[in-house]
Design an enzyme around this catalytic site. Structure first.
Site, short mmCIF file in Angstrom:
data_model
loop_
_atom_site.label_atom_id
_atom_site.label_comp_id
_atom_site.label_asym_id
_atom_site.label_seq_id
_atom_site.Cartn_x
_atom_site.Cartn_y
_atom_site.Cartn_z
N PRO A 217 32.39 37.16 32.43
CA PRO A 217 32.06 38.59 32.53
C PRO A 217 33.20 39.48 33.01
O PRO A 217 33.14 40.70 32.83
CB PRO A 217 30.91 38.61 33.54
CG PRO A 217 31.06 37.37 34.33
CD PRO A 217 31.63 36.36 33.40
N PHE A 218 34.24 38.90 33.62
CA PHE A 218 35.37 39.70 34.09
C PHE A 218 36.68 39.17 33.49
O PHE A 218 37.71 39.11 34.15
CB PHE A 218 35.42 39.71 35.62
CG PHE A 218 34.18 40.29 36.23
CD1 PHE A 218 33.99 41.65 36.27
CD2 PHE A 218 33.17 39.47 36.71
CE1 PHE A 218 32.82 42.21 36.81
CE2 PHE A 218 32.00 39.99 37.25
CZ PHE A 218 31.83 41.38 37.30
N GLU A 235 33.98 36.47 38.48
CA GLU A 235 33.62 37.07 39.78
C GLU A 235 34.13 38.49 39.95
O GLU A 235 35.29 38.79 39.66
CB GLU A 235 34.18 36.20 40.92
CG GLU A 235 33.77 36.68 42.31
CD GLU A 235 34.16 35.71 43.42
OE1 GLU A 235 33.92 36.01 44.59
OE2 GLU A 235 34.72 34.63 43.10
N LYS A 251 30.12 31.49 45.50
CA LYS A 251 30.34 30.22 46.19
C LYS A 251 29.23 29.28 45.75
O LYS A 251 28.05 29.56 45.96
CB LYS A 251 30.30 30.40 47.72
CG LYS A 251 31.66 30.74 48.30
CD LYS A 251 32.59 29.55 48.29
CE LYS A 251 34.05 29.95 48.46
NZ LYS A 251 34.71 30.26 47.19
#
Length: 433
Positions: A217-218, A235, A251
């Site tokens: 997504p990033f 993240e 995490k």
């Protein structure tokens, strides 16, 4: 001043491919792709910035103050990165390892051209000096013209080396556990480097292959002259939307399986793992503390705790922490007060960073730093640089570090296996071409 124009496109996949290929003709490129992931804080499918009108780079000394001056002077879109070693500007810390990638510790630029894709709409946001090129650029993207990169290489010859071998990794993790058991820290992110020397790669093709298997997504492709970041990051470090700031630390990691039943069990096991939940909750507490430095009193809250999300290669445990800031709060101060991100340091943060520096065998640099943008309104979005390949074409040096969180419940063998899992996609892309 900028001129904005909006167009509709029918085939966004083909349009995006041509857009990224076209961008390679510029020396400064930042490309973000959400790969179809849409959470409540989604803003675009793809965002591209190219061709610097102005730029800013510096080392860590007064780094954030200098960035504050640059952002204040431009009051425009700026794109760039913050390296992990900016910790030395915030705390009394140092970085003693050899820098083999030679990225400046901060580098931002003001692009002449910003292009956003969302659904079937493309938004061109060009500075006045290039505004007459909008129509021409748009028509080129719709044509059958194929863009070629200058460097046409395959990656068959990439020979990956390990920064430390398995026995040394075990020894260092055991030292980390000694610090944890005697109460120096509760958790620390311990990382190792995989690298290749005297190696040249086609950065664009490497990104395209990594993105095709990871679909993160990033995801990010960054090119600043001879320096590249090829990232499949899952993240978000920090986003600002109006007076709201959002952090989504990760995490907790589990592998995927092609077998549906096995895959469901792996996901459920991650959700129910006391070790993984403890890791995540400790970092959530750290992030809450970091956000409280910038936030209005009483506005820090956990929107989601230990949610498990599935990506192409792994399941991840993700939490969402939010807060409200005063409208006049300086945006660079928000970044400074929360950097580096807790998921890549540990708790307590400063103690963890000191121990990390002693036990790791490489300079992190941009790895576990952040790439992002600040828009003209003062909103921003920054990722966490993980699951990433770093490349300096001049130095012919390729690096892809990986890490995992060490807690009192950690087993060195399991942590080592987690690192190999995280490294697999990057290693396969480089070694198998």
């Amino acid at each position: 001043m900028r001129i904005t124009a909006s167009y509709k496109v029918s085939d966004t996949t083909a349009f995006k491919r041509k857009l990224l290929e076209w961008a390679q003709s510029f020396d400064e490129v930042v490309w973000f792709d959400s790969n179809g992931h849409r959470d409540r804080y989604y803003s675009f499918d793809t965002l591209l910035a190219v061709d610097a009108l102005t730029s800013f780079q510096t080392d860590f000394i007064n780094g954030f103050d200098n960035l504050k001056e640059y952002q204040s002077a431009t009051k425009d879109w700026i794109f760039g990165y913050l390296t992990y070693d900016l910790k030395n500007d915030i705390e009394r810390l140092s970085s003693g390892h050899t820098d083999r990638l030679k990225f400046p510790e901060i580098h931002f630029f003001q692009p002449k051209k910003v292009i956003r894709v969302k659904d079937k709409e493309v938004l061109f946001d060009y500075l006045n000096i290039v505004a007459d090129e909008i129509q021409t650029d748009y028509e080129m993207f719709l044509s059958k013209h194929s863009y070629k990169t200058d460097i046409q290489l395959n990656n068959q010859s990439v020979k990956i080396k390990m920064g430390i071998f398995k026995d040394e990794y075990f020894r260092q993790v055991k030292k980390m556990l000694v610090h944890i058991h005697r109460g120096d820290i509760y958790e620390a992110n311990f990382c190792q480097e995989f690298y290749a020397e005297n190696t040249r790669i086609d950065a664009l093709k490497t990104y395209q292959r990594l993105n095709s298997v990871s679909k993160a997504p990033f995801a990010t492709f960054l090119k600043l002259h001879d320096k590249y970041l090829i990232s499949a990051s899952p993240e978000r470090y920090l986003k600002k939307r109006g007076t709201k700031i959002i952090s989504q630390p990760i995490k907790g990691t589990a592998r995927r399986s092609d077998d549906i039943k096995t895959d469901r069990k792996l996901k459920l096991d991650l959700q129910e793992s006391s070790k993984e939940r403890a890791e995540n909750i400790m970092i959530v507490d750290l992030v809450r503390n970091d956000l409280s430095k910038s936030a209005r009193r009483g506005t820090v809250e956990v929107e989601e705790l230990c949610g498990v999300y599935s990506f192409a290669q792994v399941h991840q445990m993700i939490s969402t922490v939010v807060a409200r800031v005063e409208p006049e709060k300086n945006i660079i101060e928000i970044l400074k007060e929360t950097f580096p991100m807790g998921s890549m340091t540990g708790a307590p943060k400063v103690s963890a960073m000191k121990i990390i520096e002693r036990l790791e065998a490489f300079k992190r640099g941009l790895y576990s730093g952040s790439v992002g943008y600040i828009d003209p309104k003062g909103d921003f979005d920054f990722n966490v640089v993980i699951r990433s390949i770093l490349y300096n074409d001049t130095e012919k040096y390729v690096s892809f570090p990986v890490g995992s969180a060490i807690t009192a419940l950690s087993n060195p063998e399991s942590e080592y296996e987690e690192c190999l899992l995280k490294a697999r996609a990057m290693r396969d892309v480089l070694e198998n071409g």
